[in-house]
Design an enzyme around this catalytic site. Structure first.
Site, PDB file in Angstrom:
ATOM      1  N   ARG A  59       0.104   2.579   0.380  1.00 33.12           N
ATOM      2  CA  ARG A  59       0.540   3.891  -0.094  1.00 33.12           C
ATOM      3  C   ARG A  59      -0.553   4.939   0.012  1.00 33.12           C
ATOM      4  O   ARG A  59      -0.318   6.043   0.501  1.00 33.12           O
ATOM      5  CB  ARG A  59       0.984   3.810  -1.558  1.00 33.12           C
ATOM      6  CG  ARG A  59       2.399   3.390  -1.757  1.00 33.12           C
ATOM      7  CD  ARG A  59       2.630   3.112  -3.218  1.00 33.12           C
ATOM      8  NE  ARG A  59       1.596   2.202  -3.698  1.00 33.12           N
ATOM      9  CZ  ARG A  59       1.603   0.898  -3.469  1.00 33.12           C
ATOM     10  NH1 ARG A  59       2.591   0.363  -2.818  1.00 33.12           N
ATOM     11  NH2 ARG A  59       0.616   0.125  -3.883  1.00 33.12           N
ATOM     12  N   THR A  60      -1.739   4.613  -0.446  1.00 28.96           N
ATOM     13  CA  THR A  60      -2.797   5.633  -0.489  1.00 28.96           C
ATOM     14  C   THR A  60      -3.123   6.116   0.922  1.00 28.96           C
ATOM     15  O   THR A  60      -3.162   7.317   1.194  1.00 28.96           O
ATOM     16  CB  THR A  60      -4.055   5.071  -1.190  1.00 28.96           C
ATOM     17  OG1 THR A  60      -3.672   4.591  -2.465  1.00 28.96           O
ATOM     18  CG2 THR A  60      -5.112   6.135  -1.364  1.00 28.96           C
ATOM     19  N   LYS A  92     -20.919  -4.862  12.504  1.00 31.68           N
ATOM     20  CA  LYS A  92     -22.229  -5.105  13.127  1.00 31.68           C
ATOM     21  C   LYS A  92     -23.360  -4.931  12.125  1.00 31.68           C
ATOM     22  O   LYS A  92     -24.524  -5.012  12.473  1.00 31.68           O
ATOM     23  CB  LYS A  92     -22.440  -4.125  14.293  1.00 31.68           C
ATOM     24  CG  LYS A  92     -21.429  -4.268  15.408  1.00 31.68           C
ATOM     25  CD  LYS A  92     -21.659  -3.182  16.448  1.00 31.68           C
ATOM     26  CE  LYS A  92     -20.492  -3.082  17.407  1.00 31.68           C
ATOM     27  NZ  LYS A  92     -20.510  -1.816  18.146  1.00 31.68           N
ATOM     28  N   ARG A 127     -11.489   4.642   1.262  1.00 34.99           N
ATOM     29  CA  ARG A 127     -11.389   3.574   0.268  1.00 34.99           C
ATOM     30  C   ARG A 127     -12.384   2.493   0.679  1.00 34.99           C
ATOM     31  O   ARG A 127     -12.559   2.206   1.863  1.00 34.99           O
ATOM     32  CB  ARG A 127      -9.980   2.995   0.217  1.00 34.99           C
ATOM     33  CG  ARG A 127      -9.932   1.734  -0.649  1.00 34.99           C
ATOM     34  CD  ARG A 127      -8.548   1.231  -0.893  1.00 34.99           C
ATOM     35  NE  ARG A 127      -7.861   2.080  -1.859  1.00 34.99           N
ATOM     36  CZ  ARG A 127      -6.671   1.781  -2.357  1.00 34.99           C
ATOM     37  NH1 ARG A 127      -6.045   0.691  -1.973  1.00 34.99           N
ATOM     38  NH2 ARG A 127      -6.098   2.587  -3.222  1.00 34.99           N
ATOM     39  N   HIS A 134     -10.188   6.099  -8.923  1.00 32.66           N
ATOM     40  CA  HIS A 134      -9.121   6.373  -7.969  1.00 32.66           C
ATOM     41  C   HIS A 134      -8.510   7.702  -8.417  1.00 32.66           C
ATOM     42  O   HIS A 134      -7.398   7.743  -8.934  1.00 32.66           O
ATOM     43  CB  HIS A 134      -8.103   5.229  -8.036  1.00 32.66           C
ATOM     44  CG  HIS A 134      -7.097   5.237  -6.930  1.00 32.66           C
ATOM     45  ND1 HIS A 134      -7.118   6.142  -5.892  1.00 32.66           N
ATOM     46  CD2 HIS A 134      -6.018   4.447  -6.699  1.00 32.66           C
ATOM     47  CE1 HIS A 134      -6.099   5.891  -5.072  1.00 32.66           C
ATOM     48  NE2 HIS A 134      -5.417   4.881  -5.551  1.00 32.66           N
TER      49      HIS A 134
END
Lengths: 307, 158
Positions: A55-56, A84, A105, A133
């Protein structure tokens, strides 16, 4: 009071004052009612999801595109230089040279703050581990205001995992601006952490602790449900015992206030039964939709296209 | 009978010129020596551990010869020893005495105890905001935003 979020990072809900929160909500209402398909033309958002999200990520990307902007990015760090061994600082510094704004995120707490030190471009935190959040909290506030026609002085219950759930911590903190009366419903081992309770006391916010939804369901305007995760319990027997106590069914709403709305940050896994979906109280799908407008408002504001 | 003070002078002998850091909570003296890099500045350092103390029950003491600690340096160790007092000695006489002051922000010294904090994974200087809540010191990590009591801090960047 002038509100100007141009160039600002949106990392933690506590960095936004009441006027700024109200302006974000006002702009979200405006964008929900009046789509602005060319507002962010020629602007590019870096969508940097070092951790899976549905969703985000999709709502950030859709928000940018609905405002006429473009999106580059990744949804899996395995395809980036992180694999890496590149640091988040270096990655962000480079991505910041390509784009105008970054939505990110990351699984580590404090990652958004660290990333913000690497670039002058605004960073919008879409979740940093169990920490913050802020866009979820803003869409929760927007939804509460939308369905109750006000934010001040509401009776609000937070239910479920209040210990580890970042959503409920941030929401409780944000609601201190609006003189909410809070009810915390959770098993003892998952109750609201002390530091949040201490903050509420300092800000003279009234709250009580409860063990069952039935104790408070008829007293509130908002019932904010969250998921209790079995893996949080060291003792699975204890989890089996309590998991059914925190399930909301349509029957339990028979004497609820007529204006009650049930919210949930989603995904739900059984804590709201499907028969609640068809009652007038269910509002969690509208809540998820609202993420789109709140993220549009934030993007437009940090890019200086809306005040 | 020799008085207690005279006896103590033999335990950690008096200095002619320099700094005495007193009232250090027991167990913190060696960390303070490292934080202030006293072991590498070629001055003579004498340390006493676990002296009896009326206020702290047990305390540590550090004496550094021919070295004057200033307030800013003293404040660097405030988070390890908020009770510490700094005594400046000239020609065996106490000429200046001050307490450490805990700054609002502590940079670089504390290692965040949260294993999921970004500062544990990437090399970056730590930064903690200091709050005094009901006579207790609370430290909030600038990055992961977790709040810790002083006793929760186990590692220092020294």
């Amino acid at each position: 009071m002038t509100v100007n979020l141009k160039g600002r990072d949106i990392i933690s809900i506590q960095e936004l004052n009441k006027e700024e929160i109200l302006r974000i909500l006002k702009n979200s209402h405006f964008l929900k009612k009046t789509p602005q398909p060319i507002l962010l033309t020629n602007q590019v958002m870096g969508s940097c999801f070092f951790e899976p999200s549905t969703r985000t990520r999709l709502s950030f990307e859709t928000a940018m595109q609905r405002l006429g902007g473009r999106v580059v990015g990744f949804a899996d760090p395995a395809v980036t230089s992180t694999k890496k061994g590149e640091t988040l600082y270096d990655s962000t510094r480079i991505i910041g040279q390509y784009v105008d704004v970054i939505a990110m995120r990351h699984q580590l707490e404090g990652s958004a703050r660290r990333a913000s030190e690497a670039t002058d471009k605004p960073i919008i935190n879409g979740g940093d581990g169990a920490n913050q959040h802020p866009t979820q909290t803003l869409l929760d506030l927007f939804t509460i205001e939308e369905c109750q026609k006000k934010l001040e002085g509401l009776d609000i219950a937070l239910v479920g995992d209040l210990k580890y759930g970042r959503t409920t911590h941030s929401l409780a903190q944000a609601l201190t601006h609006f003189k909410a009366r809070l009810y915390f419903v959770a098993p003892d081992s998952l109750q609201m952490p002390n530091h949040i309770c201490e903050e509420l006391k300092r800000k003279k916010i009234n709250y009580t602790i409860h063990k069952k939804i039935e104790e408070i369901v008829n007293k509130v305007d908002i019932l904010y449900m969250t998921r209790i995760q079995g893996e949080r319990f060291p003792d699975q027997m204890e989890y089996e015992k309590i998991k059914n106590i925190f399930v909301l069914t349509a029957d339990m709403l028979s004497h609820a206030r007529t204006n009650l709305k049930v919210l949930h940050p989603l995904p739900r896994v059984g804590e709201i039964t499907a028969d609640v979906d068809t009652t007038k109280y269910a509002y969690y799908f509208e809540q998820a939709e609202n993420g789109l407008y709140v993220r549009q408002a934030l993007l437009a504001m940090v890019l200086g296209k809306l005040n | 009978m020799k008085n207690q003070k005279q006896l103590r002078a033999f335990k950690v002998f008096a200095i002619k010129e320099g700094t005495v850091i007193d009232h250090i909570p027991a167990g913190q003296a060696l960390k303070i020596i490292e934080v202030l890099k006293l072991q590498s500045n070629k001055k003579i350092v004498t340390t006493g551990l676990n002296f009896p103390s009326k206020t702290l029950r047990k305390k540590d003491i550090i004496k550094v010869e021919n070295y004057e600690l200033n307030q800013d340096q003293a404040n660097r160790v405030a988070i390890l020893a908020p009770t510490a007092t700094i005594n400046i000695i000239n020609d065996f006489v106490l000429t200046k005495k001050f307490k450490v002051e805990i700054p609002n922000k502590v940079e670089k010294i504390i290692i965040c105890p949260n294993p999921k904090c970004i500062t544990k994974q990437e090399q970056s200087d730590s930064c903690f905001y200091v709050e005094h809540i009901e006579k207790q010191i609370k430290l909030q990590c600038k990055y992961c935003e977790k709040i810790f009591a002083q006793a929760d801090i186990n590692e220092y960047n020294i």
